[in-house]
Enzyme design. Structure first.
Site, PDB file in Angstrom:
ATOM      1  N   LYS A 171       0.848  -1.195   0.000  1.00 51.38           N
ATOM      2  CA  LYS A 171       0.000   0.000   0.000  1.00 51.38           C
ATOM      3  C   LYS A 171       0.881   1.241   0.000  1.00 51.38           C
ATOM      4  CE  LYS A 171      -1.651   2.796   3.078  1.00 51.38           C
ATOM      5  NZ  LYS A 171      -1.699   4.080   2.321  1.00 51.38           N
ATOM      6  N   GLY A 204      -4.878   5.026   5.239  1.00 48.61           N
ATOM      7  CA  GLY A 204      -4.476   4.285   6.424  1.00 48.61           C
ATOM      8  C   GLY A 204      -5.614   3.550   7.104  1.00 48.61           C
ATOM      9  N   GLY A 208      -4.414   0.437   5.273  1.00 48.78           N
ATOM     10  CA  GLY A 208      -3.285   0.251   6.178  1.00 48.78           C
ATOM     11  C   GLY A 208      -3.654  -0.564   7.401  1.00 48.78           C
ATOM     12  N   GLU A 246      10.261   2.619  10.123  1.00 53.41           N
ATOM     13  CA  GLU A 246      11.160   3.777   9.995  1.00 53.41           C
ATOM     14  C   GLU A 246      10.269   4.992  10.101  1.00 53.41           C
ATOM     15  OE1 GLU A 246      12.372   7.009   8.521  1.00 53.41           O
ATOM     16  OE2 GLU A 246      12.468   5.964   6.598  1.00 53.41           O
ATOM     17  N   CYS A 280      12.978  12.377   6.349  1.00 51.41           N
ATOM     18  CA  CYS A 280      12.963  12.070   7.779  1.00 51.41           C
ATOM     19  C   CYS A 280      14.329  12.205   8.425  1.00 51.41           C
ATOM     20  CB  CYS A 280      12.396  10.680   8.006  1.00 51.41           C
ATOM     21  SG  CYS A 280      13.060   9.445   6.898  1.00 51.41           S
ATOM     22  N   GLU A 380       9.022  17.379  14.444  1.00 51.67           N
ATOM     23  CA  GLU A 380       9.434  17.212  13.061  1.00 51.67           C
ATOM     24  C   GLU A 380       8.569  18.112  12.183  1.00 51.67           C
ATOM     25  OE1 GLU A 380      10.645  13.497  10.219  1.00 51.67           O
ATOM     26  OE2 GLU A 380       8.696  13.366  11.206  1.00 51.67           O
TER      27      GLU A 380
END
Length: 477
Positions: A171, A204, A208, A246, A280, A380
């Site tokens: 996906k 998602g 997901g 990750e 990232c 972030e």
């Protein structure tokens, strides 16, 4: 982009979704529709898992040479369509065409090439005394990938899964799925056996989650936000499947004494801004000794203001838009937060750049005098925003570098490589880059703390897709 955009690739064929639900893919540079896909559901996932499960016994039993031949055929077909793949990424997520051609597409292909090298010599069997230690394909793997490096993140998972003998349900992000649909056409033309790789587009909650909790999926590999990673891990826990992740990052870039600031600072700014800051492992926190604050800030300002923004289709463009309105709004909010909390706005700031009245373009931004407790030092941002911080001693710099819930990467610049090496051992992160070292697809990539678990790339990436079996009494005296 492709006649197959609204279909899924399941059991070696392009099929209609169980319940059609069209979704617009938006070109972030124009805010216009770049294409349409269908969003899948649990029924589509179940169909894909059944195909992958059916294909697993035969594919996991293929020889090393058979899988090497398959990877080589994929590489050949990929190279034939690399231009189309680049154009798709530029349309779906705004990557400048030069960056798509020279970095995005090349890096993604590199994972297949690297896995060929690993597979040629990898020892799937060895002995410990009379016991056979055997590594076997883990099974059916659910791969859930993000939008920022659309093909790179797919192939970094898909290449080792195929090399290991696993079958796959994939996906990609629904925001940037067009290049992955083309990749499925590449795989089909390369002769990937039916059911070995299956694609179900979706979001998602719809796809997901169905992948994460499916009892016939043996492993989930996810790249994305820490928030989503936690949800995936919780969903997967009920079936005790392997989960590798990750996740986010807030990587420090420590600039020690004896460094040529005129080289180190601009390089750090540009590395932070790579892919419009949507990476990232971007070095988003630059740590400068307080005695060099003014010089470093001036250099950062000059560098940021020289970045060429523009139409992603223009080969001269260095920075394109952010991927979506949601991402644009998030970055704008964090820039405003930096100003509100008292950071010094050096350049950039809120709003679109001058001359841009459409598209999710942002101003390349530099903040100075950022302190560890400010939001822009902790969260972030995922945009072209650099936070410059000052330290007094090396120990203070290391403490500031580690003052984060993340641990994906770290960067150290030093006049003496011994100093850089010493500091590298003290940074709690999965990858450390010394003195501008480039990325390397052969060495492990992954994080500490809330940046995830498991590793990708090279032999470490392959082993994530393998189980370890000990056969005692295999050899007798």
């Amino acid at each position: 982009m492709s006649e197959n955009d609204t279909k899924f690739y399941i059991d070696g064929a392009w099929v209609e979704p169980a319940v059609p639900e069209l979704f617009d893919v938006i070109n972030p540079a124009t805010e216009e529709v770049a294409g349409q896909i269908s969003l899948g559901s649990g029924k589509d996932v179940n169909r894909a898992v059944m195909a992958a499960r059916k294909a697993f016994p035969a594919f996991s039993a293929t020889s090393r040479d058979e899988r090497l031949d398959l990877l080589q055929r994929i590489i050949k077909r990929y190279e034939e369509r690399s231009s189309e793949l680049s154009q798709a990424m530029t349309a779906e997520m705004g990557s400048p065409i030069t960056f798509s051609n020279e970095v995005q597409t090349v890096n993604a292909l590199g994972h297949f090439k690297e896995m060929v090298d690993v597979l040629k010599s990898y020892e799937f069997e060895r002995f410990m005394g009379g016991t056979l230690i055997r590594r076997e394909a883990i099974g059916v793997c659910g791969l859930i990938t993000p939008w920022n490096w659309p093909l790179n993140q797919v192939t970094s998972k898909l290449a080792p899964a195929l090399a290991a003998g696993c079958t796959v349900v994939l996906k990609p992000s629904e925001i940037a799925p067009l290049s992955t649909i083309l990749l499925m056409e590449v795989l089909h033309d390369a002769g990937v056996p039916k059911g070995v790789v299956n694609l179900v587009n979706g979001d998602g909650p719809g796809v997901g989650a169905a992948i994460s909790k499916h009892p016939d999926i043996d492993m989930v590999s996810f790249t994305g936000s820490t928030r989503a990673g936690i949800l995936i891990a919780k969903a997967a826990a009920k079936t005790v499947k392997r989960v590798t992740q990750e996740l986010g990052g807030k990587s420090p870039n420590i600039i020690l004494g004896g460094v040529d600031l005129a080289k180190a600072v601009p390089a750090g700014v540009l590395r932070c801004y790579t892919n419009t800051g949507q990476s990232c492992q971007a070095p988003t926190r630059m740590l400068i000794h307080k005695s060099q604050r003014d010089e470093a800030v001036a250099l950062a300002k000059k560098t940021a203001e020289q970045v060429k923004l523009g139409d992603p289709l223009d080969p001269a463009t260095q920075m394109g838009p952010l991927v979506s309105k949601a991402q644009f709004d998030k970055v704008q909010g964090l820039i405003e937060k930096g100003i509100q909390e008292g950071a010094t706005l050096v350049t950039g700031g809120p709003g679109r750049p001058a001359g841009f009245n459409r598209g999710y373009f942002v101003r390349p931004t530099v903040f100075a005098d950022v302190t560890p407790n400010m939001t822009i030092a902790k969260e972030e941002i995922f945009g072209p925003v650099l936070s410059m911080m000052t330290y007094g001693t090396e120990d203070q710099a290391i403490k500031m570098a580690n003052k984060t819930s993340y641990g994906l990467a770290g960067y150290v610049q030093a006049g003496d490589i011994a100093d850089a090496r010493r500091v590298a051992t003290k940074i709690r992160a999965g990858r450390i880059y010394l003195n501008g070292a480039p990325a390397n697809q052969s060495v492990p990539f992954g994080g500490y703390k809330q940046s995830g678990n498991g590793r990708e790339h090279g032999v470490f990436g392959l082993e994530e897709y393998l189980e370890v079996k000990a056969v005692l009494g295999y050899q007798t005296a």
